[in-house]
Design a protein around this motif. Structure first.
Motif, mmCIF file in Angstrom:
data_model
loop_
_atom_site.group_PDB
_atom_site.id
_atom_site.type_symbol
_atom_site.label_atom_id
_atom_site.label_comp_id
_atom_site.label_asym_id
_atom_site.label_seq_id
_atom_site.Cartn_x
_atom_site.Cartn_y
_atom_site.Cartn_z
ATOM 1 N N THR A 35 -17.074 25.204 11.371
ATOM 2 C CA THR A 35 -17.612 24.425 10.255
ATOM 3 C C THR A 35 -18.989 24.953 9.844
ATOM 4 O O THR A 35 -19.603 25.742 10.568
ATOM 5 N N ALA A 36 -19.478 24.467 8.714
ATOM 6 C CA ALA A 36 -20.803 24.853 8.219
ATOM 7 C C ALA A 36 -21.904 24.427 9.181
ATOM 8 O O ALA A 36 -22.972 25.037 9.223
ATOM 9 N N GLU A 37 -21.650 23.398 9.979
ATOM 10 C CA GLU A 37 -22.633 22.920 10.958
ATOM 11 C C GLU A 37 -22.634 23.752 12.233
ATOM 12 O O GLU A 37 -23.450 23.540 13.114
ATOM 13 N N GLY A 38 -21.678 24.666 12.367
ATOM 14 C CA GLY A 38 -21.619 25.523 13.551
ATOM 15 C C GLY A 38 -20.712 25.034 14.657
ATOM 16 O O GLY A 38 -20.663 25.651 15.724
ATOM 17 N N THR A 39 -19.993 23.941 14.437
ATOM 18 C CA THR A 39 -19.052 23.481 15.458
ATOM 19 C C THR A 39 -17.743 24.263 15.321
ATOM 20 O O THR A 39 -17.346 24.648 14.219
ATOM 21 N N ALA A 40 -17.101 24.485 16.440
ATOM 22 C CA ALA A 40 -15.849 25.247 16.451
ATOM 23 C C ALA A 40 -14.743 24.425 17.093
ATOM 24 O O ALA A 40 -14.992 23.601 17.977
ATOM 25 N N SER A 41 -13.543 24.652 16.646
ATOM 26 C CA SER A 41 -12.358 24.065 17.275
ATOM 27 C C SER A 41 -11.292 25.134 17.337
ATOM 28 O O SER A 41 -11.296 26.095 16.572
ATOM 29 N N CYS A 42 -10.402 24.969 18.291
ATOM 30 C CA CYS A 42 -9.328 25.953 18.423
ATOM 31 C C CYS A 42 -8.035 25.242 18.803
ATOM 32 O O CYS A 42 -8.055 24.116 19.300
ATOM 33 N N HIS A 43 -6.941 25.892 18.541
ATOM 34 C CA HIS A 43 -5.656 25.416 19.051
ATOM 35 C C HIS A 43 -4.713 26.598 19.228
ATOM 36 O O HIS A 43 -4.933 27.670 18.678
ATOM 37 N N PHE A 44 -3.694 26.370 20.035
ATOM 38 C CA PHE A 44 -2.772 27.409 20.455
ATOM 39 C C PHE A 44 -1.338 26.915 20.316
ATOM 40 O O PHE A 44 -1.079 25.736 20.494
ATOM 41 N N GLU A 45 -0.455 27.822 20.053
ATOM 42 C CA GLU A 45 0.980 27.526 20.030
ATOM 43 C C GLU A 45 1.699 28.697 20.681
ATOM 44 O O GLU A 45 1.279 29.845 20.532
ATOM 45 N N VAL A 46 2.776 28.399 21.388
ATOM 46 C CA VAL A 46 3.599 29.444 21.981
ATOM 47 C C VAL A 46 5.057 29.102 21.705
ATOM 48 O O VAL A 46 5.499 27.983 21.963
ATOM 49 N N ASP A 47 5.789 30.051 21.158
ATOM 50 C CA ASP A 47 7.224 29.906 20.945
ATOM 51 C C ASP A 47 7.936 30.697 22.038
ATOM 52 O O ASP A 47 7.680 31.898 22.185
ATOM 53 N N LEU A 48 8.811 30.026 22.776
ATOM 54 C CA LEU A 48 9.530 30.652 23.883
ATOM 55 C C LEU A 48 11.001 30.818 23.565
ATOM 56 O O LEU A 48 11.610 29.926 22.977
ATOM 57 N N ARG A 49 11.560 31.933 23.998
ATOM 58 C CA ARG A 49 13.018 32.042 23.976
ATOM 59 C C ARG A 49 13.568 31.372 25.227
ATOM 60 O O ARG A 49 14.475 30.567 25.156
ATOM 61 N N HIS A 50 13.020 31.687 26.398
ATOM 62 C CA HIS A 50 13.377 31.056 27.673
ATOM 63 C C HIS A 50 12.161 31.125 28.600
ATOM 64 O O HIS A 50 11.225 31.869 28.335
ATOM 65 N N THR A 51 12.208 30.378 29.703
ATOM 66 C CA THR A 51 11.149 30.434 30.701
ATOM 67 C C THR A 51 11.780 30.566 32.077
ATOM 68 O O THR A 51 13.007 30.576 32.208
ATOM 69 N N PHE A 52 10.961 30.658 33.104
ATOM 70 C CA PHE A 52 11.443 30.847 34.472
ATOM 71 C C PHE A 52 10.654 29.924 35.391
ATOM 72 O O PHE A 52 9.483 29.647 35.129
ATOM 73 N N ILE A 53 11.260 29.456 36.470
ATOM 74 C CA ILE A 53 10.604 28.567 37.429
ATOM 75 C C ILE A 53 9.321 29.229 37.935
ATOM 76 O O ILE A 53 9.315 30.389 38.331
ATOM 77 N N GLY A 54 8.241 28.482 37.890
ATOM 78 C CA GLY A 54 6.963 28.990 38.377
ATOM 79 C C GLY A 54 6.057 29.553 37.297
ATOM 80 O O GLY A 54 4.870 29.731 37.521
ATOM 81 N N TRP A 55 6.588 29.845 36.119
ATOM 82 C CA TRP A 55 5.734 30.301 35.023
ATOM 83 C C TRP A 55 5.039 29.078 34.458
ATOM 84 O O TRP A 55 5.639 28.025 34.283
ATOM 85 N N ASN A 56 3.758 29.204 34.148
ATOM 86 C CA ASN A 56 3.025 28.070 33.605
ATOM 87 C C ASN A 56 2.045 28.536 32.543
ATOM 88 O O ASN A 56 1.755 29.720 32.429
ATOM 89 N N TRP A 57 1.530 27.568 31.788
ATOM 90 C CA TRP A 57 0.618 27.858 30.685
ATOM 91 C C TRP A 57 -0.821 27.704 31.132
ATOM 92 O O TRP A 57 -1.159 26.800 31.867
ATOM 93 N N ARG A 58 -1.658 28.576 30.665
ATOM 94 C CA ARG A 58 -3.111 28.447 30.830
ATOM 95 C C ARG A 58 -3.698 28.603 29.446
ATOM 96 O O ARG A 58 -3.550 29.650 28.826
ATOM 97 N N ARG A 59 -4.342 27.547 28.986
ATOM 98 C CA ARG A 59 -4.940 27.548 27.659
ATOM 99 C C ARG A 59 -6.352 27.023 27.781
ATOM 100 O O ARG A 59 -6.647 26.192 28.634
ATOM 101 N N GLY A 60 -7.187 27.464 26.911
ATOM 102 C CA GLY A 60 -8.542 26.976 26.948
ATOM 103 C C GLY A 60 -9.344 27.419 25.757
ATOM 104 O O GLY A 60 -8.987 28.366 25.069
ATOM 105 N N CYS A 61 -10.421 26.718 25.532
ATOM 106 C CA CYS A 61 -11.323 27.030 24.447
ATOM 107 C C CYS A 61 -12.725 26.853 25.002
ATOM 108 O O CYS A 61 -13.060 25.794 25.519
ATOM 109 N N ALA A 62 -13.515 27.900 24.946
ATOM 110 C CA ALA A 62 -14.874 27.815 25.501
ATOM 111 C C ALA A 62 -15.885 28.311 24.508
ATOM 112 O O ALA A 62 -15.632 29.107 23.673
#
Length: 114
Positions: A87-114
């Motif tokens: 924004t004009a005030e200097g604040t930031a925001s973020c977001h994430f999306e992931v589209d999967l075809r398939h996943t596997f046991i033990g796979w996990n997501w790590r997301r963050g905004c710093a």
């Protein structure tokens, strides 16, 4: 096993975003026998980088997998999307999306905004 990282730097003043820059990088896990994840495409874009009322950047990356978990290369694939808004005030925001075809046991997501 795959990742998309979007890094933004900016300066604000006078009621707007004076300057901004974004860099997108991708990482993916390979297996020792020339197998594993592969990046098939990547893109990044910004709507305005100098003297803007606000700033929006986005990055996208597509990955496929062929290896020990799937020798055919048709089962696993994913697409990452990352967005940063400033924004004009200097604040930031973020977001994430992931589209999967398939996943596997033990796979996990790590997301963050710093």
């Amino acid at each position: 096993m795959t990742g998309l990282y979007l890094t933004s730097n900016w300066a604000t003043g006078g009621g707007g975003v004076v300057s901004a820059a974004t860099d997108a990088t991708q990482q993916w896990n390979r297996e020792p026998w020339d197998a594993g994840w592969s990046r098939t495409s990547a893109s990044e874009s910004v709507d305005c980088a100098t003297d803007c009322p606000s700033y929006h950047s986005e990055a996208h990356a597509d990955f496929t997998y062929r290896g020990i978990f799937d020798a055919t290369g048709t089962w696993y694939a994913n697409t990452h999307h990352s967005y940063v808004d400033i924004t004009a005030e200097g604040t930031a925001s973020c977001h994430f999306e992931v589209d999967l075809r398939h996943t596997f046991i033990g796979w996990n997501w790590r997301r963050g905004c710093a």
